[in-house]
Every structure is written in C-alpha cells, then in structure tokens.
Design an enzyme around this catalytic site. Structure first.
Site, short mmCIF file in Angstrom:
data_model
loop_
_atom_site.label_atom_id
_atom_site.label_comp_id
_atom_site.label_asym_id
_atom_site.label_seq_id
_atom_site.Cartn_x
_atom_site.Cartn_y
_atom_site.Cartn_z
N HIS A 33 0.81 -1.21 0.00
CA HIS A 33 0.00 0.00 0.00
C HIS A 33 0.85 1.27 0.00
CE1 HIS A 33 -3.22 -2.61 2.14
NE2 HIS A 33 -3.37 -2.66 0.83
N LYS A 71 5.74 6.27 7.81
CA LYS A 71 5.19 5.60 8.99
C LYS A 71 6.25 4.82 9.74
CE LYS A 71 2.28 3.67 6.10
NZ LYS A 71 2.60 3.63 4.69
N TYR A 123 1.07 1.52 13.65
CA TYR A 123 1.54 2.48 12.66
C TYR A 123 1.52 3.87 13.30
CZ TYR A 123 0.00 -0.93 9.06
OH TYR A 123 -0.21 -2.04 8.28
N ASP A 140 -7.38 -5.84 -1.76
CA ASP A 140 -6.02 -6.22 -2.10
C ASP A 140 -5.95 -7.18 -3.28
OD1 ASP A 140 -5.02 -4.57 -0.16
OD2 ASP A 140 -4.65 -6.15 1.29
#
Length: 192
Positions: free
Chosen positions: A65, A74, A134, A176
């Site tokens: 992603h 992140k 995250y 996905d």
C-alpha cells in the site's frame, strides 16, 4: 537491563531499522518506541499525525500500500505476534527504485522500521492475531489510497509463504485482490 534507541540505515534511503528504548526489571519491561526529541537528534523529522493498529490472523497479507498524494511516512512495529514486513522503493529517482526489503518483526523482538514517503508497504502475518502499530506523520486519505499486487512478478517479493502453509492459505481482502500491477502503476504514475 536498559537498551537505548539504536538507528540502523538500510540499503533503501530513508528506510531505517530501529531498536526502541527498553528497560527491564523484576516487574517486566517498559518500552518507548518513539521520541520526537531523540528522533530529531538522528536527523529524523517524524511528527505524528495519527496512530493506528491492525489485528490480523495468520496468513493475512496486507498488500503493498501507499498514498498517491500526501504520502504517509510511517513508523511500523509489531507489538504482538509476528509479521514479515516488506517495503518497496517506488521513488523513480532513487538508486534502489523497484527494490524491496523484508523484515521479520516480532512482538517480543522489539524492532520497528521507519518507512519513508515514496515507498509501498505491506506484510504477511506469520503469527495468529498479530497486532501492528503504525505511527504516521501524515493522515490517511481514503481517496488517495492505492497499492500494487502483493505477488506482482516485476517486483517479485519472496514472501515466506511456507510459514503459513503455502499460497493457498493466504488471506486477502477484496481490495487487495484487485490492486494494480507494477507496470500499471508505472503507466499511470511513472513512480513518485
């Protein structure tokens, strides 16, 4: 036992492997996995915009992603369980463009990675009910959410599928399953 923060560069510019501060005694342990001040002493500007967690079953792959706009650097840490974490460099002017690195992140292992803007990120869950944290320096924007297929042959990530019982045991969200290929990404965006 006290373990100080440790920052290690990887072959992908801006992708760091970090060992957080940890103090253990007879009560258990205390972990600090982010400190704005300590990160800044390392030349890292990572201001938190939002923090979120995922809980996933063994065999889940959370694709590759990225955000097309307002990219989302992140700090990623497995706080419970075990994941094989993958980062792909999508920055067209990077010497490591299209290269990927994989990391075993284990809840008890106390390591995390800092994923820079311009990279795709995903992971395969190797331990049941794994929790991943995250700490993002940009908000999530659904309208910019995008990704590349986890098994794209041009990127050729070597996922340790044998650790989950093989390809037939992989669990993917519909989102996905329907991501673009690397060549479609290049046709549309030519990299970041």
């Amino acid at each position: 036992m006290i373990q100080q923060f440790d920052f290690r560069k990887t072959q992908i510019e801006g992708l760091l492997e970090i060992t957080p501060f940890r103090a253990e005694d007879i009560r258990g342990c205390f972990t600090k996995d982010y400190s704005k001040e300590i990160f800044e002493t390392q030349g890292i500007d990572h201001n938190l915009a939002e923090v979120f967690y995922t809980t996933s079953h063994k065999g889940v792959i959370r694709a590759l992603h990225f955000q097309r706009e307002k990219q989302q650097p992140k700090l990623v840490r497995c706080i419970c369980g075990h994941v094989y974490d993958v980062v792909v460099d999508l920055r067209k002017n990077s010497p490591t463009f299209k290269q990927w690195l994989g990391f075993d992140l284990i809840g008890k292992g106390n390591r995390e990675i800092l994923v820079p803007a311009g990279c795709a990120h995903g992971y395969l869950v190797l331990g049941e009910n794994s929790v991943v944290s995250y700490k993002c320096s940009e908000k999530f924007y659904g309208e910019y959410d995008d990704g590349i297929l986890w098994d794209d042959p041009d990127i050729d990530v070597k996922w340790p599928l044998e650790k989950v019982g093989g390809r037939e045991k992989v669990i993917l969200a519909d989102k996905d399953k329907n991501l673009q290929s690397f060549s479609e990404f290049m046709d549309k965006y030519r990299g970041f």
